[in-house]
Design an enzyme around this catalytic site. Structure first.
Site, PDB file in Angstrom:
ATOM      1  N   ARG A   1      -6.858  -0.970 -15.519  1.00  0.00           N
ATOM      2  CA  ARG A   1      -7.705  -1.122 -14.325  1.00  0.00           C
ATOM      3  C   ARG A   1      -6.906  -0.677 -13.095  1.00  0.00           C
ATOM      4  O   ARG A   1      -6.466  -1.486 -12.281  1.00  0.00           O
ATOM      5  CB  ARG A   1      -8.181  -2.573 -14.181  1.00  0.00           C
ATOM      6  CG  ARG A   1      -9.023  -3.011 -15.368  1.00  0.00           C
ATOM      7  CD  ARG A   1      -9.629  -4.394 -15.197  1.00  0.00           C
ATOM      8  NE  ARG A   1     -10.754  -4.400 -14.267  1.00  0.00           N
ATOM      9  CZ  ARG A   1     -11.539  -5.468 -14.063  1.00  0.00           C
ATOM     10  NH1 ARG A   1     -11.305  -6.601 -14.707  1.00  0.00           N
ATOM     11  NH2 ARG A   1     -12.539  -5.411 -13.208  1.00  0.00           N
TER      12      ARG A   1
ATOM     13  N   ASN B   1     -20.396 -10.781  -7.901  1.00  0.00           N
ATOM     14  CA  ASN B   1     -19.612  -9.642  -7.407  1.00  0.00           C
ATOM     15  C   ASN B   1     -19.892  -9.319  -5.939  1.00  0.00           C
ATOM     16  O   ASN B   1     -19.136  -8.581  -5.311  1.00  0.00           O
ATOM     17  CB  ASN B   1     -19.797  -8.424  -8.321  1.00  0.00           C
ATOM     18  CG  ASN B   1     -19.087  -8.640  -9.656  1.00  0.00           C
ATOM     19  OD1 ASN B   1     -18.210  -9.506  -9.769  1.00  0.00           O
ATOM     20  ND2 ASN B   1     -19.469  -7.879 -10.670  1.00  0.00           N
TER      21      ASN B   1
ATOM     22  N   ARG C   1     -15.889 -18.408 -15.063  1.00  0.00           N
ATOM     23  CA  ARG C   1     -15.529 -17.635 -13.873  1.00  0.00           C
ATOM     24  C   ARG C   1     -16.755 -17.010 -13.226  1.00  0.00           C
ATOM     25  O   ARG C   1     -16.767 -16.779 -12.016  1.00  0.00           O
ATOM     26  CB  ARG C   1     -14.547 -16.514 -14.258  1.00  0.00           C
ATOM     27  CG  ARG C   1     -13.108 -16.952 -14.405  1.00  0.00           C
ATOM     28  CD  ARG C   1     -12.179 -15.755 -14.480  1.00  0.00           C
ATOM     29  NE  ARG C   1     -12.720 -14.684 -13.681  1.00  0.00           N
ATOM     30  CZ  ARG C   1     -12.927 -13.436 -14.106  1.00  0.00           C
ATOM     31  NH1 ARG C   1     -12.623 -13.091 -15.320  1.00  0.00           N
ATOM     32  NH2 ARG C   1     -13.447 -12.532 -13.297  1.00  0.00           N
TER      33      ARG C   1
ATOM     34  N   ASP D   1     -21.693  -4.107 -17.216  1.00  0.00           N
ATOM     35  CA  ASP D   1     -21.646  -5.571 -17.270  1.00  0.00           C
ATOM     36  C   ASP D   1     -22.800  -6.163 -18.091  1.00  0.00           C
ATOM     37  O   ASP D   1     -22.858  -7.379 -18.270  1.00  0.00           O
ATOM     38  CB  ASP D   1     -21.647  -6.157 -15.842  1.00  0.00           C
ATOM     39  CG  ASP D   1     -20.371  -5.807 -15.092  1.00  0.00           C
ATOM     40  OD1 ASP D   1     -19.417  -5.324 -15.725  1.00  0.00           O
ATOM     41  OD2 ASP D   1     -20.331  -6.013 -13.865  1.00  0.00           O
TER      42      ASP D   1
ATOM     43  N   CYS E   1     -10.702  -9.961 -16.153  1.00  0.00           N
ATOM     44  CA  CYS E   1     -10.948  -9.659 -17.570  1.00  0.00           C
ATOM     45  C   CYS E   1     -10.085  -8.493 -18.032  1.00  0.00           C
ATOM     46  O   CYS E   1      -9.853  -7.540 -17.286  1.00  0.00           O
ATOM     47  CB  CYS E   1     -12.414  -9.285 -17.775  1.00  0.00           C
ATOM     48  SG  CYS E   1     -13.543 -10.659 -17.523  1.00  0.00           S
TER      49      CYS E   1
HETATM   50  C1  EPZ Z   1     -16.375  -4.008 -10.513  1.00  0.00           C
HETATM   51  O1  EPZ Z   1     -15.050  -3.850 -10.983  1.00  0.00           O
HETATM   52  C2  EPZ Z   1     -16.870  -5.310 -11.077  1.00  0.00           C
HETATM   53  N1  EPZ Z   1     -16.007  -6.386 -10.588  1.00  0.00           N
HETATM   54  C3  EPZ Z   1     -16.888  -5.277 -12.599  1.00  0.00           C
HETATM   55  O2  EPZ Z   1     -17.512  -6.456 -13.044  1.00  0.00           O
HETATM   56  C4  EPZ Z   1     -17.727  -4.087 -13.071  1.00  0.00           C
HETATM   57  O3  EPZ Z   1     -17.609  -3.957 -14.474  1.00  0.00           O
HETATM   58  C5  EPZ Z   1     -17.259  -2.789 -12.407  1.00  0.00           C
HETATM   59  O4  EPZ Z   1     -17.228  -2.945 -10.962  1.00  0.00           O
HETATM   60  C6  EPZ Z   1     -18.153  -1.604 -12.713  1.00  0.00           C
HETATM   61  O5  EPZ Z   1     -19.464  -1.885 -12.304  1.00  0.00           O
HETATM   62  C7  EPZ Z   1     -16.196  -6.857  -9.373  1.00  0.00           C
HETATM   63  O6  EPZ Z   1     -17.069  -6.450  -8.628  1.00  0.00           O
HETATM   64  C8  EPZ Z   1     -15.299  -7.962  -8.957  1.00  0.00           C
HETATM   65  P1  EPZ Z   1     -14.594   0.003 -10.503  1.00  0.00           P
HETATM   66  P2  EPZ Z   1     -14.090  -2.771 -10.298  1.00  0.00           P
HETATM   67  O7  EPZ Z   1     -13.537   0.183  -9.492  1.00  0.00           O
HETATM   68  O8  EPZ Z   1     -14.434  -2.675  -8.881  1.00  0.00           O
HETATM   69  C9  EPZ Z   1     -11.777   3.406 -12.503  1.00  0.00           C
HETATM   70  C10 EPZ Z   1     -17.794  -8.357 -14.377  1.00  0.00           C
HETATM   71  O9  EPZ Z   1     -17.945  -8.573 -15.609  1.00  0.00           O
HETATM   72  N2  EPZ Z   1     -10.933   3.230 -11.317  1.00  0.00           N
HETATM   73  O10 EPZ Z   1     -15.981   0.380 -10.141  1.00  0.00           O
HETATM   74  O11 EPZ Z   1     -12.698  -3.136 -10.651  1.00  0.00           O
HETATM   75  C11 EPZ Z   1     -11.755   2.150 -13.390  1.00  0.00           C
HETATM   76  O12 EPZ Z   1     -10.657   2.172 -14.264  1.00  0.00           O
HETATM   77  C12 EPZ Z   1     -16.787  -7.352 -13.880  1.00  0.00           C
HETATM   78  O13 EPZ Z   1     -18.415  -8.968 -13.495  1.00  0.00           O
HETATM   79  C13 EPZ Z   1      -9.822   4.031 -11.156  1.00  0.00           C
HETATM   80  O14 EPZ Z   1      -9.487   4.875 -12.001  1.00  0.00           O
HETATM   81  O15 EPZ Z   1     -14.548  -1.469 -11.073  1.00  0.00           O
HETATM   82  C14 EPZ Z   1     -13.103   2.245 -14.082  1.00  0.00           C
HETATM   83  O16 EPZ Z   1     -12.998   3.111 -15.183  1.00  0.00           O
HETATM   84  C15 EPZ Z   1     -15.865  -6.804 -14.901  1.00  0.00           C
HETATM   85  N3  EPZ Z   1      -9.063   3.867 -10.027  1.00  0.00           N
HETATM   86  C16 EPZ Z   1     -14.005   2.900 -13.027  1.00  0.00           C
HETATM   87  O17 EPZ Z   1     -13.133   3.537 -12.089  1.00  0.00           O
HETATM   88  C17 EPZ Z   1      -9.373   2.965  -9.067  1.00  0.00           C
HETATM   89  O18 EPZ Z   1      -8.642   2.881  -8.059  1.00  0.00           O
HETATM   90  C18 EPZ Z   1     -14.922   1.953 -12.278  1.00  0.00           C
HETATM   91  O19 EPZ Z   1     -14.144   0.836 -11.790  1.00  0.00           O
HETATM   92  C19 EPZ Z   1     -10.498   2.147  -9.249  1.00  0.00           C
HETATM   93  C20 EPZ Z   1     -11.272   2.313 -10.372  1.00  0.00           C
END
Ligand code: EPZ
Length: 421
Positions: free
Chosen positions: A122, A23, A398, A306, A117
């Site tokens: 999301r 990540n 991946r 994760d 995933c």
């Molecule tokens: C990152 O995803 C990681 N992916 C994910 O890892 C990880 O699970 C996640 O962070 C949380 O730690 C990468 O870094 C590529 P978020 P991301 O924005 O950035 C909500 C793995 O297995 N949200 O922190 O997409 C969202 O729905 C993967 O390696 C909004 O509502 O996660 C979630 O509930 C899977 N609006 C929360 O915030 C937004 O605009 C956190 O999501 C953005 C997010």
């Protein structure tokens, strides 16, 4: 199609070396678009998300030379396009970092919607909030996100929730913007710090990464001409630590940052596992049946979503009733029905899973529903009595480098086989 065939149980023993963080890599590779020069990135994990990203960048005019399988030299002096089509971007989630990077460098980005995933909804509204605050106009239509601006200008942005992706994307878009951008309620994950360290090494001026207030003083240009090594993957490290416990083994995890693993170490100790954390390596071993625990996933430094499914494997065999509350992703308990096929006793109700601990798991055919679920099912197969077949390996490939080779080096009986179509 391929499957993993695992014969268990095997207590895992030995040493395993952790790769660079997925990540962090998937943010740092697109960040090179911001550099009007050449840079070298070391310690990249050799995984399909990294290869997909390099392919996308080459389509944008970036020249990438592989020095070895973990090191690339990137020449971003001549960006020829700001369009990344859906057939490339939908392969993984982190393709959305192209929006911040291209907007920052070219003032325009047209990027296909991201894939990745299936963890439930999301949304990317907070990413868009960040881009718009910097002066961009953002539209989403026909499977593409388009962001444009004449000139990006610094601003203060408060995120409504802690988001890794929105924090990264806003950093990317603001590095070259005029003035000082402030991000409040920023994510604090080690990969945020790694992105900021990378950009600062290339000439940016970012302060406060790793806290919830990040300040980005815009600079005119990133010159590059430097080498950067990606931080070790704390999720891969945590996966092997939990595999030591689930398999009743004794593993030393090398090339990790144990500070990043504090929430996992705390829970391993709480359930009765043993940990010796030594800064850049940790020994984790099983000595008695583990006991129940309650867990709530949270943004860093809370317990990481994760590692939730991998912890679920441990709790499925721990004595007593454990409860996991998943607060980040709606659909991150899909692995539970697969684990139940192996004899676990897990009941899901919305964002809560209740684990009635069983003495042992048994082998069964199971499907990796997402990347981390896949790793969890491999751990379960190694720990279970009999033969487990894990299908849908593309999710696992991946994000984990040589996962079966690493487990095999610890004694696991695990083979990759072709599946008849
Ligand atoms: C990152 O995803 C990681 N992916 C994910 O890892 C990880 O699970 C996640 O962070 C949380 O730690 C990468 O870094 C590529 P978020 P991301 O924005 O950035 C909500 C793995 O297995 N949200 O922190 O997409 C969202 O729905 C993967 O390696 C909004 O509502 O996660 C979630 O509930 C899977 N609006 C929360 O915030 C937004 O605009 C956190 O999501 C953005 C997010």
């Amino acid at each position: 199609m391929e499957k993993l065939v695992i014969t268990g149980p095997t207590p895992l023993r030995g040493h395993v070396k952790i790769s660079g963080a997925k990540n962090a890599a998937v943010a740092i590779i697109p960040a090179t678009i911001l550099i009007n020069g050449v840079c070298t990135i070391e310690n990249l994990p050799n995984i399909s998300d990294v290869k997909s990203y390099c392919e996308i960048l080459e389509n944008l005019g970036v020249k990438i030379k592989w020095i070895n399988k973990h090191t690339i030299q990137v020449d971003s002096r001549h960006i020829t396009s700001s369009f990344a089509p859906l057939d490339l971007t939908r392969k993984f989630r982190a393709s959305y970092y192209l929006i911040g990077s291209l907007l920052g460098r070219c003032g325009h980005a047209e990027v296909g919607l991201p894939g990745g995933c299936n963890l439930g909804p999301r949304p990317i509204d907070q990413h868009i909030k960040g881009f718009e605050a910097l002066g961009a106009t953002v539209t989403v239509s026909n499977g593409n996100i388009t962001a444009t601006c004449d000139k990006l200008r610094a601003n203060s942005i408060y995120f409504d929730m802690v988001s890794v992706g929105a924090t990264m994307n806003t950093i990317l878009a603001s590095v070259l913007a005029e003035g000082t951008t402030t991000i409040d309620n920023a994510a604090k994950e080690p990969h945020i710090v790694d992105l900021a360290n990378f950009l600062n090494t290339m000439g940016a001026d970012i302060r406060g990464a790793g806290t919830d207030v990040i300040k980005i003083n815009g600079v005119k240009e990133l010159k590059g001409n430097a080498t950067y090594s990606i931080v070790p993957d704390q999720i891969e490290a945590g996966t092997f630590m939990l595999a030591a416990i689930a398999s009743k083994g004794d593993i030393t995890v090398e090339n990790c940052i144990t500070k990043h693993l504090e929430p996992v170490i705390a829970k391993v100790l709480e359930i009765g596992g043993n940990v010796e954390a030594n800064g850049d390596h940790a020994r984790v071993w099983w000595s008695k049946r583990t006991s129940k625990a309650n867990i709530k996933t949270l943004p860093y430094p809370g317990f990481p979503t994760d590692l939730q499914s991998q912890m679920g494997v441990c709790l499925s065999m721990s004595s007593g009733t454990s409860i996991i509350n998943e607060s980040i992703w709606e659909s991150r308990f899909q692995y539970a029905q697969e684990l139940n096929k192996m004899g676990a006793n897990i009941t899901i109700s919305g964002k809560t899973a209740v684990f009635e601990g069983v003495e042992y798991l048994y082998g069964a055919p199971v499907t990796a529903t997402d990347l981390r679920a896949g790793a969890a099912l491999i751990m379960a197969g190694i720990s279970a009595n009999g033969v487990t077949e894990v299908f849908n390996l593309h999710h696992i490939d991946r994000g984990y480098e040589n996962i079966e080779e690493k487990f095999r080096s610890l004694g696991a009986k695990i083979e990759r086989q072709k599946v008849e179509e």
